[in-house]
Every structure is written in structure tokens, then in C-alpha cells.
Write an enzyme that holds these catalytic residues in place. Structure first.
Site, PDB file in Angstrom:
ATOM      1  N   GLU A  22       1.211 -16.179   0.365  1.00 24.63           N
ATOM      2  CA  GLU A  22       1.503 -14.764   0.572  1.00 24.63           C
ATOM      3  C   GLU A  22       0.768 -14.234   1.799  1.00 24.63           C
ATOM      4  O   GLU A  22      -0.420 -14.507   1.994  1.00 24.63           O
ATOM      5  CB  GLU A  22       1.082 -13.989  -0.689  1.00 24.63           C
ATOM      6  CG  GLU A  22       1.455 -12.526  -0.701  1.00 24.63           C
ATOM      7  CD  GLU A  22       1.135 -11.855  -2.030  1.00 24.63           C
ATOM      8  OE1 GLU A  22       1.573 -10.708  -2.229  1.00 24.63           O
ATOM      9  OE2 GLU A  22       0.454 -12.469  -2.880  1.00 24.63           O
ATOM     10  N   LYS A  78       8.553  -7.641  -1.306  1.00 29.40           N
ATOM     11  CA  LYS A  78       8.004  -7.827  -2.641  1.00 29.40           C
ATOM     12  C   LYS A  78       8.453  -6.690  -3.561  1.00 29.40           C
ATOM     13  O   LYS A  78       8.437  -5.520  -3.181  1.00 29.40           O
ATOM     14  CB  LYS A  78       6.476  -7.893  -2.565  1.00 29.40           C
ATOM     15  CG  LYS A  78       5.793  -8.367  -3.838  1.00 29.40           C
ATOM     16  CD  LYS A  78       4.304  -8.625  -3.592  1.00 29.40           C
ATOM     17  CE  LYS A  78       3.604  -9.158  -4.827  1.00 29.40           C
ATOM     18  NZ  LYS A  78       2.175  -9.462  -4.580  1.00 29.40           N
ATOM     19  N   CYS A  84       4.100 -13.853  -5.743  1.00 31.74           N
ATOM     20  CA  CYS A  84       2.882 -13.718  -6.544  1.00 31.74           C
ATOM     21  C   CYS A  84       3.075 -12.944  -7.849  1.00 31.74           C
ATOM     22  O   CYS A  84       3.544 -13.491  -8.832  1.00 31.74           O
ATOM     23  CB  CYS A  84       1.766 -13.109  -5.698  1.00 31.74           C
ATOM     24  SG  CYS A  84       0.111 -13.390  -6.389  1.00 31.74           S
ATOM     25  N   SER A 120     -37.360 -19.290  -7.655  1.00 29.58           N
ATOM     26  CA  SER A 120     -38.425 -18.858  -8.559  1.00 29.58           C
ATOM     27  C   SER A 120     -38.800 -19.907  -9.594  1.00 29.58           C
ATOM     28  O   SER A 120     -39.812 -19.760 -10.274  1.00 29.58           O
ATOM     29  CB  SER A 120     -37.979 -17.586  -9.289  1.00 29.58           C
ATOM     30  OG  SER A 120     -36.918 -17.887 -10.190  1.00 29.58           O
TER      31      SER A 120
END
Length: 694
Positions: free
Chosen positions: A45, A114, A175, A357
Site C-alpha cells: 500500500e 480505496k 488493506c 541496570s
């Protein structure tokens, strides 16, 4: 009749607004597809401009440069004799659409806008685009002159249509349309479309891949057909990692699977399939055929081109395969590692610096960097010239070849243990041992002098000296002294990131990595502007529970034995004085809740959309065997108080890899106020009323 068709789905590592690089990757994918016999090439896309352009879509430059790239594609001999399907924004009658542009031999066949836009979670397509709401309707689109000069066309079809080649019929989805309840492939399939294409910009979320695979396979299980999905991959400029997974499915079964995580910028998936298998599959589904006889037909764009060869009977076709899914631990090892590599090479920095750490979170971050080094060495071993060139530029050595992950780690990764008088020897040893096992350049330093200097300035100005609560100080003094230590560490992290390589006679600077997990961010259990404040954070979207499982995975797969003691130690910030040399402060005691509870609160708050009252109602049933309603009420109230008091910290949260759907990321995923009425008086009164009734 044509039988065997060869089609290609591409996963490309596109980068927002990198028109030069995007064009080059599109050309490479077309070359590979043609070399492997494909007659139809499908890309991701919005691949021409890159999916993540955001508000740059408003700019006319983005449209202009997209058409300039399209002109380059159209006029090139590389795109001859293959139908090319590319994505770009198009302005039609002053309305901007997210489109597929499908062309063949210097002629545009169709511009397909789309129909269903993605507008939830991380997606904001309705901000920039308008959905095409004219079903089965086609209009004339007047091409810009730079395209007319190449194609000789003045207008081309624009709208909701399908392509009819000499041997089959193809229809496009984009999509979100696959995820919609009324997906176009349903009606298209009933109207005789045999090949469905889907161009995606779908990002990685832990445990999400199977959903996408199931949707693709189910698209053709009931209706028959071939489904081809292409997706973007990589980090294209923000918090998301697009995870490829190009795939081709036929009649409900996967026949080709692309990789979910890799450092290859261009991946082309090719499959040869028999159209007669689609036709025979459909022939016996009487319910489908009855529905097909009543369907409203799509406009068909006739294409004088065949996807099959005249002698296709003898061509071998692909057989169904079993999809191989990664475990969540593998996803954590690979996804954030690929995202870090993209960020490192595209930011043109020389490596990373991590305040290590000796706890689970920073150790998990270190392991992700080590996994990245593994992926780089593996890619170079497999002949990836792009990765080799990037690695050489990052280490500033044109002859360098990364072969050993530990050696490469030493060059690009600096870890730093910042001790104070409140740090234990155990965490110091654990950090040093892990650094040795992954190969990082490790620094030990002590921050006490800086902390005392800052507190000394305060004392000199005010005449008062704050004390920790164990020495008689108030909670305000106790918290302020912890925050000074945490913030000094951030300042030192950036200083060492800028100048460590300078002291070693090496060029460049380092990106500072943060290591606050998604649960701590949700609760606000972090100091604003401490060493959780960094350039990027690869674990900021991952829960503590998943990180613990990932640590176990690293012990088993990377043989990092130093992680065993890190796993068994209770999480602690080590900001309060030690008791007889031992840590007295623990994270879960400080927070007033466990990490397991935090994860549940996060999922209910974000995914289940639960406010205080709804969360209480759900938890009295979930926890009925371990808590009374009054205890549940107390826990829910405490969480919402702490969440709302600390929500302001999300506005400065380090950009993090998005991996969880309950992420509290304030940037665009979790949009909430950051100034709350923290009494929640009305909501808590509803809870109390329900407790009394129970």
C-alpha cells in the site's frame, strides 16, 4: 483456456518520502518478479511515497513526486510485459484518495481508490484520504501532463472496477477492505473474479499474524479463488514495524508464505497456480452459484494480455503448505531487532548506548540489540549486500565484514552501569556479566558526586537538606531524592552517548535506548525525564510477563547464562538506601500492585474500553476465587488513581516499538487527557454502591 498463472507478491522496506529509495526497491522487485516468470506484480500500500507520510499527504509535493516516480516506472523497459500494481495518493476532482495504479506496457489500465479506510488504533487514514463510496462506478481521470507524455493517454478509468484479461479476471482490495465485514472480495468473487489482490500497510502486533493469515484463507474458502497479499516491511519512520508476511492462498489454503521479520529490503513471493482448480472448486458450491446468478456486475476493464502461457498444462503448480507462526518470544527477538536496525542505519548514527541496570527490562533491551547483531551477521552470510554496506558505514570501515555477533556488538553497542550508594553489588555484577556475554563495550561509573552536587545546590539556596524516609525524611523528600538520581542518569546517558566514541578515537554518536515496559508506562511507575527518557525504546510496547518469557528464550537460544540470576532477582529501582547491603525497595511493593495485575488492568482499560465501574464489574467475576468485591474495588480505585495522577508522563514518553494493543502511547494510539480529576468521585461512588449491594 489458460491454466497456469504466475503471480508475485512483494514485501518492500519502503521509507516515508524516500522517493529515490522507494523507486529503486520497486524496480528491484519488478526485476525479480519477471526473472521468476511472474506476469502480475503486486506491491504494498502507498509504496511509491511510503505508507507513513502522515500530514505530508496534505502537501502537493507528495502528490507531485509520486507522479514523477510513476512516470519513471511507466517509461522504463523493466516494466514491459508484466502487469504492475503500485500504490500512491491521487487527487481526483480535488479529493485525495489512497489508490492502486495498475499499468501494462506504458498504459495505465485502472486507478482503483480505496473503499474502506483504516481509522482505528494507529491508523488515521480518514484524516488524509476520502473513501470511494461509489460502488461499481467508474469515472474518467484526467492524467497530469508528465504521465500523458509517457502513456499517450489523456484520461484513464478511475473507480471500482475489475480487470478482465484474456484468461482470467482480477479484482483489487486494499488493506482494511480485507478486515471489513462487507469485504469487496465477496461480491467480486460472486461476479466471477478469480484472483483477488490486497496491498497492505499492516504493522506488527504480538500474536496478530495468525489473524491476517486466517482472514486471507477464509476469503477464498467459502467462495473459491486465488488471494494475493503484499505488505510493507520495516520501520518507515515512526513507532510501527510493518511485518511483511506476503502470502498467496488458493481455495482456503496457503500456497506461499513470505517472511515476517528479515533485513531484506526487497522480498518477492512468486507462485504458479492452476485456474482450473478455482473453477472446479466453485463448480460444486451450489449456494455460491445461486448467489452469483443474482449479483450486480462490476465494470470490467478489458486487458489484451494473458497471465498464463498457451502451453501452461505442463507447468508445475504450487501445493498447499502449513503456515509457520513465530512464538511471542521469537517475535520479540526479531521484530524490535529489525526495527532497531532500520532506525540505526537510517538515522546515520554509529550505534546505541543503553543504561544497563542489571534488571529484566534493560537486560531484555540489551538482548534485543544482541539479536539484531545476530540478524546482521546472518544476513551478510546469506549475501545481503545492502546490510553489508550499511554495517560498513556504521562502523566506518569499508573492508569490514560482520561475522561474529559479539564482535559486531562490541563495535556498535555501549552499555553503562550507573552505580550510586543505593546500588547493590549483585546488580553491578549481573550487568557486567551480561555485557561480557553479549560483547558490548561496557562502562562502570558512579553518580554519587553529581547527586551530592545537585542536592548541595538545593541545600545552599534553601538552608534545608532533604533526607530519605529511612533516615526520618518525609515521603516528599524521599521521592525527590530518588528522582534526582534517576534524572542524573539521563543526563549522563546523553553525555556518554555523544562523546564515548570520541574518547575511543571513533567517529559519530550513539542513540540512547530506553527500557521502560508497557506496564510501568501505564501505571506511571517511572521518573519523568529519567533514563527511561531516550531516543527510542524497543520494549516500550511489551509487557513485563512477555519480557520474562523472552529472557528465558534468550537463555535457551543465545546461551546467555547471566540472565538466570537476572530472572530470579526481584525487580527493583535501587533508588532508596540499602539495608545491611541488601535491596529493601521492590517495584511491586512501590506500585501497590503486581505486574500481572497491571497487564490485566491495561487490557481492560484499552482493549475492553472499561472505565473504573466496568473494570470493577468484570474483575469481581474474573477474581471471584481470590478477592472479595471490596478488595477488587480497592485495587481498581488504586489503579485508576495512579494511572490518572501519572498520565502526564505519557506526553513525554520515549518513542517505543508498538507491540501491544493496550499500549498507553499518547502520540496517536491512546488518546486521553493528561489532567484528570483523580478523585473519580462519581465513578468510585458507583463502585461503592455495587460493593454494598453485593
Amino acid at each position: 483456456m489458460g491454466r497456469a498463472v504466475t503471480i508475485a507478491a512483494c514485501a518492500l522496506n519502503q521509507w516515508a518520502l524516500d522517493f529515490e529509495g522507494n523507486l529503486e526497491r520497486i524496480f528491484r522487485s519488478i526485476d525479480i518478479a519477471k526473472h521468476r516468470g511472474a506476469r502480475y506484480r503486486l506491491g504494498p500500500e502507498l509504496e511509491i511515497c511510503g505508507y507513513g507520510c502522515s500530514d505530508h499527504y496534505y502537501e502537493s509535493d507528495t502528490l507531485l513526486h509520486s507522479f514523477q516516480v510513476l512516470a519513471k516506472l511507466l517509461e522504463s523497459s523493466a516494466t514491459q510485459d508484466i502487469i504492475c500494481d503500485v500504490g500512491m495518493p491521487v487527487l481526483h476532482r480535488n479529493v485525495r484518495y489512497n489508490c492502486r495504479v495498475i499499468f501494462l506496457n506504458k498504459k495505465i489500465l485502472l486507478i482503483r481508490p480505496k473503499i474502506s479506510l483504516a481509522n482505528a488504533g494507529n491508523y488515521r487514514e480518514l484524516r488524509w484520504f476520502t473513501p470511494w463510496n461509489k460502488a461499481r462506478h467508474v469515472e474518467e481521470y484526467f492524467l497530469p501532463r508528465i504521465i500523458q507524455e509517457v502513456t499517450g493517454q489523456e484520461t484513464v478509468p478511475f473507480g471500482d472496477a475489475v480487470l478482465a484479461t484474456k484468461d482470467t479476471c482480477l479484482g483489487a482490495e486494499i488493506c482494511e477492505e480485507l478486515w471489513a465485514p462487507n469485504s469487496p472480495h465477496i461480491e467480486m468473487g460472486l461476479d466471477g473474479v478469480e484472483i483477488f489482490t490486497n496491498s497492505s500497510g499492516s504493522h506488527h502486533v504480538l500474536r496478530k499474524a495468525h489473524t491476517r493469515v486466517d482472514l486471507v484463507n477464509s476469503a477464498t474458502a467459502k467462495n473459491g479463488g486465488i488471494y494475493v497479499l503484499a505488505n510493507q516491511k520495516g520501520c518507515d519512520g515512526d513507532r510501527l514495524y510493518y511485518d511483511g508476511c506476503a502470502m498467496i492462498s488458493m481455495n482456503g489454503e496457503t500456497v506461499a508464505q513470505g517472511s515476517q521479520f528479515s533485513l531484506d529490503d526487497v522480498e518477492v513471493l512468486v507462485a504458479t497456480l492452476d485456474l482450473e482448480d478455482v473453477r472446479s472448486y466453485r463448480a460444486e458450491i451450489s449456494s455460491r452459484n445461486l448467489a452469483a446468478s443474482k449479483v450486480n456486475p462490476y465494470p470490467r476493464i478489458k486487458v489484451n494480455f494473458a497471465l498464463s502461457c498457451s502451453d501452461g498444462v505442463a507447468v508445475p503448480t504450487c501445493m498447499p503448505i502449513q503456515w509457520r507462526h513465530h512464538s511471542p518470544e521469537e517475535e520479540i527477538s526479531l521484530g524490535p531487532a529489525c526495527w532497531l536496525w532500520d532506525y540505526l542505519r537510517r538515522s546515520k548514527q554509529a550505534g546505541f548506548l543503553l543504561p544497563l541496570s542489571g534488571g529484566i527490562d534493560s537486560s531484555a533491551t540489551a538482548c534485543i540489540v544482541y539479536s539484531m547483531c545476530h540478524q546482521v551477521c546472518l544476513a551478510v552470510k546469506n549475501g545481503n549486500a545492502d546490510v553489508l554496506a550499511d554495517a560498513r558505514r556504521i562502523v566506518n570501515d569499508e573492508t569490514y565484514v560482520p561475522e561474529d555477533p559479539r564482535e559486531f556488538c562490541k563495535r556498535i553497542f555501549t552499555t553503562c552501569y550507573m552505580a550510586s550508594e543505593n546500588s547493590s553489588q549483585d546488580t553491578c555484577k549481573r550487568a557486567k556479566l551480561l555485557a561480557e556475554q553479549i560483547g558490548s563495550y561496557h562502562i562502570n561509573l558512579n553518580i554519587d558526586a553529581a547527586v551530592k552536587a545537585i542536592v548541595g545546590i538545593f541545600s545552599m539556596v534553601t538552608g534545608r537538606t532533604p533526607c530519605f524516609s529511612v533516615y526520618g525524611g518525609s515521603s516528599r523528600e524521599n521521592l525527590a531524592l530518588q528522582n534526582v538520581q534517576a534524572r542524573v542518569r539521563m543526563v549522563l546517558a546523553y553525555l556518554f552517548a555523544q562523546l564515548t566514541l570520541w574518547t575511543r578515537g571513533m567517529p559519530g554518536g550513539l542513540l540512547v535506548l530506553g527500557s521502560a515496559n508497557v506496564d510501568e508506562s501505564l501505571r506511571g511507575y517511572l521518573t519523568k525525564y529519567d533514563c527511561s527518557s531516550a531516543d527510542i525504546n524497543p520494549i516500550g510496547g511489551i509487557s513485563k510477563a512477555d519480557l520474562k518469557n523472552f529472557i528465558q528464550y534468550c537463555i535457551e537460544n543465545f546461551q546467555l547464562t547471566a540472565l538466570r540470576s537476572i530472572m530470579s532477582a526481584p525487580p527493583t529501582a535501587e533508588l532508596e538506601p540499602l539495608m545491611d547491603g541488601q535491596v529493601a525497595q521492590t517495584d511491586e511493593a512501590d506500585m501497590g500492585m503486581t505486574y500481572a495485575e497491571l497487564s490485566i488492568y491495561g487490557k481492560l482499560r484499552k482493549i475492553a474500553k472499561a472505565g473504573p465501574y466496568s473494570m470493577f464489574c468484570k474483575l469481581i467475576n474474573m477474581w471471584k476465587d481470590i478477592c472479595t468485591p471490596r478488595e477488587v474495588a480497592s485495587k481498581v480505585k488504586h489503579f485508576f488513581r495512579m494511572y490518572s495522577i501519572n498520565r502526564h508522563k505519557m506526553t513525554t514518553l520515549t518513542p517505543s516499538y508498538h507491540a501491544e494493543n493496550y499500549s498507553p502511547d499518547d502520540n496517536r494510539f491512546d488518546l486521553r487527557p493528561f489532567l484528570y480529576n483523580t478523585t473519580w468521585s462519581w465513578q468510585f461512588r458507583c463502585i461503592d454502591k455495587q460493593v454494598n449491594a453485593l
